[in-house]
Design a protein around this motif. Structure first.
Motif, PDB file in Angstrom:
ATOM      1  N   UNK A  87      48.607 -15.907  53.052  1.00 14.07           N
ATOM      2  CA  UNK A  87      49.115 -14.888  53.967  1.00 14.07           C
ATOM      3  C   UNK A  87      48.100 -14.664  55.081  1.00 14.07           C
ATOM      4  N   UNK A  88      48.545 -14.004  56.148  1.00 12.64           N
ATOM      5  CA  UNK A  88      47.618 -13.540  57.168  1.00 12.64           C
ATOM      6  C   UNK A  88      46.941 -12.274  56.678  1.00 12.64           C
ATOM      7  N   UNK A  89      46.517 -11.421  57.596  1.00 14.58           N
ATOM      8  CA  UNK A  89      45.858 -10.172  57.218  1.00 14.58           C
ATOM      9  C   UNK A  89      46.829  -9.260  56.484  1.00 14.58           C
ATOM     10  N   UNK A  90      46.318  -8.495  55.537  1.00 11.63           N
ATOM     11  CA  UNK A  90      47.167  -7.581  54.772  1.00 11.63           C
ATOM     12  C   UNK A  90      47.868  -6.574  55.694  1.00 11.63           C
ATOM     13  N   UNK A  91      47.200  -6.156  56.753  1.00 11.93           N
ATOM     14  CA  UNK A  91      47.785  -5.192  57.672  1.00 11.93           C
ATOM     15  C   UNK A  91      48.694  -5.806  58.725  1.00 11.93           C
ATOM     16  N   UNK A  92      48.844  -7.124  58.704  1.00  9.00           N
ATOM     17  CA  UNK A  92      49.713  -7.788  59.669  1.00  9.00           C
ATOM     18  C   UNK A  92      51.165  -7.694  59.194  1.00  9.00           C
ATOM     19  N   UNK A 110      40.432 -14.764  63.392  1.00  7.01           N
ATOM     20  CA  UNK A 110      41.862 -14.662  63.669  1.00  7.01           C
ATOM     21  C   UNK A 110      42.604 -15.003  62.381  1.00  7.01           C
ATOM     22  N   UNK A 111      43.295 -14.015  61.792  1.00  8.69           N
ATOM     23  CA  UNK A 111      43.943 -14.211  60.505  1.00  8.69           C
ATOM     24  C   UNK A 111      44.952 -15.345  60.498  1.00  8.69           C
ATOM     25  N   UNK A 112      45.716 -15.497  61.588  1.00 13.20           N
ATOM     26  CA  UNK A 112      46.729 -16.549  61.620  1.00 13.20           C
ATOM     27  C   UNK A 112      46.092 -17.919  61.820  1.00 13.20           C
ATOM     28  N   UNK A 113      45.041 -17.969  62.620  1.00 17.72           N
ATOM     29  CA  UNK A 113      44.313 -19.220  62.774  1.00 17.72           C
ATOM     30  C   UNK A 113      43.684 -19.628  61.442  1.00 17.72           C
ATOM     31  N   UNK A 160      51.838 -18.346  56.033  1.00 13.39           N
ATOM     32  CA  UNK A 160      52.678 -17.606  56.966  1.00 13.39           C
ATOM     33  C   UNK A 160      51.975 -17.419  58.303  1.00 13.39           C
ATOM     34  N   UNK A 161      52.667 -17.757  59.377  1.00 13.45           N
ATOM     35  CA  UNK A 161      52.195 -17.498  60.740  1.00 13.45           C
ATOM     36  C   UNK A 161      53.404 -17.053  61.557  1.00 13.45           C
ATOM     37  N   UNK A 162      53.160 -16.514  62.737  1.00 10.28           N
ATOM     38  CA  UNK A 162      54.276 -16.157  63.616  1.00 10.28           C
ATOM     39  C   UNK A 162      54.549 -17.306  64.574  1.00 10.28           C
ATOM     40  N   UNK A 163      55.777 -17.367  65.066  1.00  5.63           N
ATOM     41  CA  UNK A 163      56.105 -18.401  66.045  1.00  5.63           C
ATOM     42  C   UNK A 163      55.279 -18.249  67.314  1.00  5.63           C
ATOM     43  N   UNK A 185      53.835  -9.302  60.546  1.00  6.90           N
ATOM     44  CA  UNK A 185      54.542 -10.584  60.567  1.00  6.90           C
ATOM     45  C   UNK A 185      54.023 -11.578  59.529  1.00  6.90           C
ATOM     46  N   UNK A 186      52.722 -11.569  59.230  1.00  4.49           N
ATOM     47  CA  UNK A 186      52.174 -12.562  58.294  1.00  4.49           C
ATOM     48  C   UNK A 186      51.649 -11.942  56.998  1.00  4.49           C
ATOM     49  N   UNK A 187      51.807 -10.623  56.872  1.00  2.64           N
ATOM     50  CA  UNK A 187      51.410  -9.945  55.650  1.00  2.64           C
ATOM     51  C   UNK A 187      52.602  -9.297  54.985  1.00  2.64           C
ATOM     52  N   UNK A 188      52.944  -8.116  55.438  1.00  5.41           N
ATOM     53  CA  UNK A 188      54.005  -7.329  54.812  1.00  5.41           C
ATOM     54  C   UNK A 188      55.359  -8.039  54.816  1.00  5.41           C
ATOM     55  N   UNK A 189      55.815  -8.456  56.004  1.00  4.55           N
ATOM     56  CA  UNK A 189      57.130  -9.092  56.066  1.00  4.55           C
ATOM     57  C   UNK A 189      57.125 -10.451  55.381  1.00  4.55           C
ATOM     58  N   UNK A 190      56.037 -11.201  55.519  1.00  8.25           N
ATOM     59  CA  UNK A 190      55.966 -12.504  54.850  1.00  8.25           C
ATOM     60  C   UNK A 190      56.101 -12.335  53.338  1.00  8.25           C
ATOM     61  N   UNK A 191      55.419 -11.334  52.789  1.00 11.13           N
ATOM     62  CA  UNK A 191      55.494 -11.038  51.359  1.00 11.13           C
ATOM     63  C   UNK A 191      56.930 -10.669  50.968  1.00 11.13           C
ATOM     64  N   UNK A 192      57.562  -9.848  51.813  1.00 12.87           N
ATOM     65  CA  UNK A 192      58.936  -9.419  51.540  1.00 12.87           C
ATOM     66  C   UNK A 192      59.920 -10.588  51.646  1.00 12.87           C
ATOM     67  N   UNK A 193      59.714 -11.456  52.639  1.00 12.71           N
ATOM     68  CA  UNK A 193      60.605 -12.601  52.793  1.00 12.71           C
ATOM     69  C   UNK A 193      60.542 -13.516  51.570  1.00 12.71           C
ATOM     70  N   UNK A 194      59.352 -13.694  51.003  1.00 16.49           N
ATOM     71  CA  UNK A 194      59.233 -14.494  49.784  1.00 16.49           C
ATOM     72  C   UNK A 194      60.044 -13.865  48.650  1.00 16.49           C
TER      73      UNK A 194
END
Length: 239
Positions: A108-113, A150-153, A168-171, A115-124
């Motif tokens: 995952x990205x940063x826990x506070x992100x 950079x969490x996504x990098x 998980x990363x954002x487009x 798009x790559x934290x909360x929603x990514x976890x939920x999408x899984x």
């Protein structure tokens, strides 16, 4: 005089003074204040210490839950519209669908992100994957020895190295890395993409005068890249 509130960051120290001067040129008196956290900004908006809040998506949801009347969005950045969370893997990976993640390592990205934290976890979870039980390893950027601030990098680098199987990363982040030349096109493969959603927004109170709301929106959307003052704010905010 209106007051714009945001959460303290180096980019806002550049963007907010430029926004203030631009608003003044549009005949709108504006001051700004920065808070230590999103929750502090939410509290300030609810207490009406600020008239406009530059909200992250979670802060926006928290404001709507705290108020009886819904707040109103008066402007958004172009980069916050139709944001998508992508799940990526190596091009030659056997991961083709979300179901193929069982037993794999996921970054995952940063826990506070969102798009790559909360929603990514939920999408899984929505896809039938319990990160705690179905993945052999699942960590947030905050939990890992950092490769990149950079969490996504960081997610991309760990997949490229083979340390993790997917992540998980954002487009938007993927596109920016490719445009900057820090990610070779085709070096990672997107195997799942979320529905599009909105991210950050400028929020006003529900009872803001409609004519004032219109002028606020107009002031934001008249910021153009060929105007040096507007360019300062747009560059600072990645627009």
């Amino acid at each position: 005089m209106m007051r714009l509130g945001g959460v303290a960051s180096r980019t806002y120290m550049v963007a907010f003074p430029a926004i203030q001067k631009h608003f003044q040129k549009q005949g709108l008196e504006l001051d700004w204040v920065l808070y230590s956290s999103w929750d502090a900004l939410v509290d300030a908006f609810v207490r009406r210490e600020v008239d406009l809040a530059w909200n992250g998506p979670l802060a926006y949801v928290k404001i709507k839950r705290r108020l009886d009347d819904p707040c109103q969005v008066v402007a958004m950045r172009d980069v916050d519209l139709n944001l998508v969370t992508d799940f990526i893997t190596q091009p030659n990976s056997g991961i083709m669908r979300m179901e193929d993640l069982r037993g794999k390592r996921f970054a995952f990205g940063a826990r506070g992100s969102v798009e790559t934290g909360l929603l990514a976890h939920r999408f899984l979870q929505q896809g039938g994957i319990d990160p705690r039980q179905d993945l052999s390893l699942a960590t947030f950027c905050d939990e890992r020895q950092p490769h990149n601030p950079d969490g996504q990098r960081d997610v991309v680098e760990r997949i490229l190295s083979g340390e993790y199987d997917a992540g998980a990363v954002s487009n938007v982040a993927l596109n920016k890395m490719q445009e900057a030349g820090t990610l070779t096109p085709g070096s990672v493969r997107v195997f799942w993409s979320s529905p599009a959603y909105s991210h950050c927004c400028f929020t006003a109170h529900s009872d803001t005068d409609p004519e004032l709301s219109r002028k606020i929106t107009q002031a934001f959307v008249t910021m153009t890249y060929d105007d040096p003052l507007s360019k300062t704010a747009l560059d600072a905010e990645g627009c």
